[in-house]
Scaffold this active site. Structure first.
Site, mmCIF file in Angstrom:
data_model
loop_
_atom_site.group_PDB
_atom_site.id
_atom_site.type_symbol
_atom_site.label_atom_id
_atom_site.label_comp_id
_atom_site.label_asym_id
_atom_site.label_seq_id
_atom_site.Cartn_x
_atom_site.Cartn_y
_atom_site.Cartn_z
ATOM 1 N N HIS A 265 0.831 -1.226 0.000
ATOM 2 C CA HIS A 265 0.000 0.000 0.000
ATOM 3 C C HIS A 265 0.857 1.265 0.000
ATOM 4 C CE1 HIS A 265 -3.421 -2.572 1.764
ATOM 5 N NE2 HIS A 265 -3.760 -2.221 0.540
ATOM 6 N N GLU B 166 -4.381 6.646 -4.983
ATOM 7 C CA GLU B 166 -3.186 5.951 -5.500
ATOM 8 C C GLU B 166 -2.977 6.233 -6.979
ATOM 9 O OE1 GLU B 166 -5.325 2.945 -3.617
ATOM 10 O OE2 GLU B 166 -3.548 1.876 -2.940
#
Ligand code: ADP
Length: 393
Positions: free
Chosen positions: A175, A373
């Site tokens: 992540h 992201e």
């Protein structure tokens, strides 16, 4: 950028503005890959749905990808594409920075397939297909492991023989693109919080937490694979390796069955027997749904204690991703069990989902920061595309 997941193929198209910011023009993608009903959906820059398409049978990745490329070509002439960024799960010990795809890099990325066998091959197929269709197109890969390269060596180490450590059996953490984006946002919002001792809790269907000092990762809950740490939608999280031995030796399970059990049948889904989605569990009266949610919160709280120890205390705590951004109940339960550590929640701000949700008196500031992201990948892509142009003949 293209994000090739285990059952989805998502894209986001960004354009650079005059002042060098990146603006999203369209995003969407194909979901349900591998099922008998994959579907495509696309949104414009205001998040209005602009197109959709449904298949009525299982369709190969190649065919779905060709569809997606043709759709993007219709939306934007391909010669306007300055770069395509890809999200890659694992950089192993080879890569700890976003990198331009070259034949040599591709060769190395193939060697990393065993580290993430469900994800990595799909991404390589997408890269190969784009390269064949647009020779010379600048492609960039961004690794979810990169952000944790600043972890001290001790934090990366397992208690395994050195010979295995030398083969790359280390804690990597994942992540990273989310943590990188959120930590940059926090710098814009509150420099004090961003430069102190911070924990970011990325609580989505995959979930992990990262401890940072001065914006740099020092520890994370995920390790060699994306299975470790928190209980997730369908992944088990932290597990005694003795359980694996038991299942192998006494339950007759093989590696493939274990992989399915640990990645797809465990976590909130496995514990509740109902759903991997927090929203369904909240609505359910079943005791097993309550147990699953309690376990989820308990693991976040336990890991917070561990991460706070890794950074020698705590100044700020950030919630992000699906559950972190949208569930006031889970945030409240986490903060309530962390009051001993100095998290004092402002109930009203939490219910309203405000940016800062701690009381003014709280020793630890608490935040909700939406992750992005895709934008992080696009930023890396834009930065590296200049380098790519320099490589062109
Ligand atoms: P992914 O890891 O797939 O990107 P997300 O960050 O989008 O996941 O998070 C998806 C999860 O967020 C869902 O599985 C669900 O459990 C949770 N979620 C989404 N919306 C809400 C909500 N309003 N309340 C509670 N949980 C939510």
């Amino acid at each position: 950028m293209i994000n090739a997941g285990s059952s989805s193929l998502k894209y986001s198209l960004f354009a650079e503005t005059h002042d060098k910011r990146l603006e999203r023009r369209t995003d969407g993608g194909i979901e349900g890959i591998g099922s008998d009903k994959p579907f495509f959906i696309a949104f414009d820059d205001d998040k209005y749905q602009i197109d959709e398409y449904h298949w009525d049978k299982a369709t190969s990745l190649d065919e779905l990808l060709a569809f997606l490329i043709e759709w993007i070509e219709k939306f934007l002439a391909p010669d306007h594409l300055s770069a395509v960024g890809h999200r890659m799960l694992h950089g192993g010990t080879l890569y700890d920075e976003p990198i331009l795809v070259t034949p040599e890099v591709l060769e190395n990325l193939r060697k990393l397939i065993p580290l993430a066998p469900l994800h990595q091959p799909r991404i390589l197929t997408v890269i190969d297909t784009l390269a064949a269709r647009y020779p010379g197109l600048c492609q960039i890969v961004c690794f979810d492991t990169s952000f944790h390269k600043t972890n001290p060596y001790i934090a990366k180490l397992y208690g395994l023989p050195q010979s295995l450590t030398d083969k790359g059996l280390l804690r990597f953490g994942f992540h990273g693109l989310s943590f990188e984006y959120v930590s940059m946002e926090l710098k814009h919002i509150d420099m004090h919080a961003a430069m102190g001792r911070t924990i970011i809790a990325h609580l989505g269907s995959g979930a992990s937490m990262c401890a940072m000092i001065g914006g740099k990762s020092v520890a994370s809950t995920m390790g060699f694979s994306a299975l470790d740490g928190l209980v997730m939608g369908t992944r088990c999280g932290q597990l005694d390796p003795g359980v694996i031995l038991y299942l192998l030796q006494h339950e007759g399970m093989n590696a493939k069955e274990l992989e399915t059990l640990l990645y797809q049948e465990s976590g909130l889904l496995g514990v509740s027997g109902i759903s991997n989605d927090v929203r369904d569990l909240m609505k359910s009266d079943a005791p097993s749904a309550k147990t699953a949610l309690e376990l989820f919160v308990y693991r976040v709280v336990r890991e917070t204690g561990s991460l706070a120890a890794a950074c020698g205390g705590l100044d700020s705590f950030v919630f992000t991703a699906g559950i972190g951004e949208r569930s006031p109940e889970i945030r409240a339960a986490v903060c309530e069990q962390l009051d001993w550590l100095g998290l004092e929640l402002d109930e009203r701000a939490n219910q309203l989902g405000e940016l800062k949700i701690s009381k003014d008196t709280s020793p630890v500031s608490i935040w909700i920061l939406p992750t992005y992201e895709e934008l992080m990948i696009a930023r890396h892509g834009a930065r590296l595309s200049a380098e790519c142009e320099a490589h062109q003949p």
